[in-house]
Motif scaffolding. Structure first.
Motif, mmCIF file in Angstrom:
data_model
loop_
_atom_site.group_PDB
_atom_site.id
_atom_site.type_symbol
_atom_site.label_atom_id
_atom_site.label_comp_id
_atom_site.label_asym_id
_atom_site.label_seq_id
_atom_site.Cartn_x
_atom_site.Cartn_y
_atom_site.Cartn_z
ATOM 1 N N GLY A 1 37.062 9.527 -3.759
ATOM 2 C CA GLY A 1 37.225 10.724 -2.924
ATOM 3 C C GLY A 1 37.990 10.433 -1.645
ATOM 4 O O GLY A 1 38.827 11.226 -1.210
ATOM 5 N N ASP A 2 37.732 9.265 -1.030
ATOM 6 C CA ASP A 2 38.436 8.892 0.202
ATOM 7 C C ASP A 2 39.890 8.515 -0.060
ATOM 8 O O ASP A 2 40.748 8.719 0.795
ATOM 9 C CB ASP A 2 37.709 7.750 0.908
ATOM 10 N N VAL A 3 40.169 7.966 -1.220
ATOM 11 C CA VAL A 3 41.557 7.680 -1.586
ATOM 12 C C VAL A 3 42.310 8.998 -1.789
ATOM 13 O O VAL A 3 43.409 9.200 -1.262
ATOM 14 C CB VAL A 3 41.622 6.810 -2.866
ATOM 15 N N ILE A 4 41.693 9.910 -2.516
ATOM 16 C CA ILE A 4 42.334 11.190 -2.830
ATOM 17 C C ILE A 4 42.545 12.043 -1.583
ATOM 18 O O ILE A 4 43.548 12.756 -1.477
ATOM 19 C CB ILE A 4 41.521 11.955 -3.897
ATOM 20 N N VAL A 5 41.639 11.952 -0.613
ATOM 21 C CA VAL A 5 41.795 12.775 0.586
ATOM 22 C C VAL A 5 43.086 12.418 1.334
ATOM 23 O O VAL A 5 43.735 13.293 1.919
ATOM 24 C CB VAL A 5 40.555 12.710 1.508
ATOM 25 N N VAL A 6 43.487 11.156 1.266
ATOM 26 C CA VAL A 6 44.754 10.757 1.889
ATOM 27 C C VAL A 6 45.916 11.458 1.189
ATOM 28 O O VAL A 6 46.843 11.958 1.833
ATOM 29 C CB VAL A 6 44.919 9.218 1.855
ATOM 30 N N TRP A 7 45.855 11.519 -0.130
ATOM 31 C CA TRP A 7 46.910 12.214 -0.877
ATOM 32 C C TRP A 7 46.912 13.697 -0.537
ATOM 33 O O TRP A 7 47.975 14.304 -0.389
ATOM 34 C CB TRP A 7 46.721 12.047 -2.380
ATOM 35 N N PHE A 8 45.731 14.287 -0.447
ATOM 36 C CA PHE A 8 45.623 15.716 -0.128
ATOM 37 C C PHE A 8 46.266 16.014 1.226
ATOM 38 O O PHE A 8 47.063 16.953 1.354
ATOM 39 C CB PHE A 8 44.160 16.161 -0.139
ATOM 40 N N ILE B 1 55.500 10.974 7.199
ATOM 41 C CA ILE B 1 54.318 11.774 6.844
ATOM 42 C C ILE B 1 53.197 10.854 6.348
ATOM 43 O O ILE B 1 52.036 11.037 6.716
ATOM 44 C CB ILE B 1 54.667 12.840 5.798
ATOM 45 N N ALA B 2 53.548 9.865 5.543
ATOM 46 C CA ALA B 2 52.543 8.943 5.017
ATOM 47 C C ALA B 2 51.876 8.153 6.141
ATOM 48 O O ALA B 2 50.650 8.008 6.169
ATOM 49 C CB ALA B 2 53.177 7.999 3.997
ATOM 50 N N VAL B 3 52.659 7.650 7.075
ATOM 51 C CA VAL B 3 52.105 6.884 8.195
ATOM 52 C C VAL B 3 51.235 7.788 9.064
ATOM 53 O O VAL B 3 50.129 7.399 9.466
ATOM 54 C CB VAL B 3 53.220 6.208 9.015
ATOM 55 N N PHE B 4 51.710 8.991 9.348
ATOM 56 C CA PHE B 4 50.895 9.934 10.118
ATOM 57 C C PHE B 4 49.572 10.198 9.408
ATOM 58 O O PHE B 4 48.510 10.233 10.046
ATOM 59 C CB PHE B 4 51.631 11.261 10.341
ATOM 60 N N THR B 5 49.626 10.404 8.102
ATOM 61 C CA THR B 5 48.420 10.669 7.319
ATOM 62 C C THR B 5 47.424 9.526 7.443
ATOM 63 O O THR B 5 46.227 9.760 7.645
ATOM 64 C CB THR B 5 48.789 10.898 5.837
ATOM 65 N N LEU B 6 47.911 8.299 7.345
ATOM 66 C CA LEU B 6 47.025 7.146 7.475
ATOM 67 C C LEU B 6 46.391 7.098 8.861
ATOM 68 O O LEU B 6 45.173 6.928 8.995
ATOM 69 C CB LEU B 6 47.791 5.850 7.202
ATOM 70 N N PHE B 7 47.186 7.299 9.898
ATOM 71 C CA PHE B 7 46.638 7.284 11.263
ATOM 72 C C PHE B 7 45.671 8.440 11.491
ATOM 73 O O PHE B 7 44.666 8.280 12.188
ATOM 74 C CB PHE B 7 47.755 7.295 12.300
ATOM 75 N N MET C 1 37.815 3.121 5.661
ATOM 76 C CA MET C 1 39.108 2.699 6.209
ATOM 77 C C MET C 1 39.926 1.989 5.125
ATOM 78 O O MET C 1 41.127 2.239 4.995
ATOM 79 C CB MET C 1 38.907 1.761 7.403
ATOM 80 N N LEU C 2 39.255 1.134 4.357
ATOM 81 C CA LEU C 2 39.944 0.439 3.265
ATOM 82 C C LEU C 2 40.435 1.442 2.219
ATOM 83 O O LEU C 2 41.563 1.319 1.718
ATOM 84 C CB LEU C 2 39.030 -0.600 2.623
ATOM 85 N N CYS C 3 39.630 2.431 1.897
ATOM 86 C CA CYS C 3 40.033 3.454 0.924
ATOM 87 C C CYS C 3 41.257 4.229 1.414
ATOM 88 O O CYS C 3 42.136 4.581 0.622
ATOM 89 C CB CYS C 3 38.882 4.416 0.641
ATOM 90 N N PHE D 1 46.987 5.285 0.920
ATOM 91 C CA PHE D 1 48.319 5.189 1.512
ATOM 92 C C PHE D 1 49.243 4.353 0.619
ATOM 93 O O PHE D 1 50.376 4.754 0.333
ATOM 94 C CB PHE D 1 48.182 4.569 2.908
ATOM 95 N N LEU D 2 48.754 3.217 0.143
ATOM 96 C CA LEU D 2 49.570 2.354 -0.713
ATOM 97 C C LEU D 2 49.887 3.023 -2.050
ATOM 98 O O LEU D 2 51.001 2.898 -2.563
ATOM 99 C CB LEU D 2 48.886 1.005 -0.926
ATOM 100 N N PHE D 3 48.908 3.744 -2.612
ATOM 101 C CA PHE D 3 49.149 4.458 -3.864
ATOM 102 C C PHE D 3 50.207 5.547 -3.701
ATOM 103 O O PHE D 3 50.897 5.886 -4.667
ATOM 104 C CB PHE D 3 47.864 5.078 -4.413
ATOM 105 N N LEU D 4 50.351 6.090 -2.498
ATOM 106 C CA LEU D 4 51.393 7.092 -2.271
ATOM 107 C C LEU D 4 52.775 6.538 -2.607
ATOM 108 O O LEU D 4 53.631 7.259 -3.100
ATOM 109 C CB LEU D 4 51.364 7.590 -0.825
#
Length: 126
Positions: free
Chosen positions: A38-45, A61-67, A105-107, A112-115
């Motif tokens: 769920g935490d991995v997917i929320v980054v994609w969302f 956008i990806a970096v902003f999402t991670l931060f 945080m790891l998730c 982010f990496l899966f993106l």
């Protein structure tokens, strides 16, 4: 490319990811999918939600999402929900969260990496 625009494809991806997140929250009560996937997917969302409306480089956008995900988790560490007096509001507990976790945080980093794997534009860095 215009900065603000509406991208139907990214909207539908974000919508599908949102539905998946809701289904996980409502129906999955395990020790792996709910807390980690769920935490991995929320980054994609979040990433695809932003891409729906903003036309800038996918990497930005990806970096902003991670931060952003890190900021939300940090807010949980400092118990922002209690500071705001929203601890009894179910919607706030879901959106903001209530407990800090290094695993989360790891998730977010994994998401982010899966993106880079799932988003061709991010790989090409357009």
């Amino acid at each position: 490319m215009k900065f603000l625009r509406f991208n139907q494809t990214y909207f539908f991806i974000a919508l599908i990811l949102f539905v998946v997140e809701v289904l996980i929250a409502l129906y999955v009560h395990d020790d792996f999918i709910r807390p980690f996937v769920g935490d991995v997917i929320v980054v994609w969302f979040i990433y695809y939600s932003i891409k729906t409306f903003v036309g800038i480089k996918a990497l930005y956008i990806a970096v902003f999402t991670l931060f952003f995900a890190f900021a939300v988790e940090t807010a949980q560490y400092f118990q922002l929900i209690n500071i705001l007096g929203l601890q009894n509001e179910q919607w706030a507990r879901i959106v903001i969260g209530t407990s800090f976790s290094w695993w989360d945080m790891l998730c977010y980093i994994v998401g982010f990496l899966f993106l880079f794997v799932i988003d061709k534009k991010l790989r090409k860095n357009h």
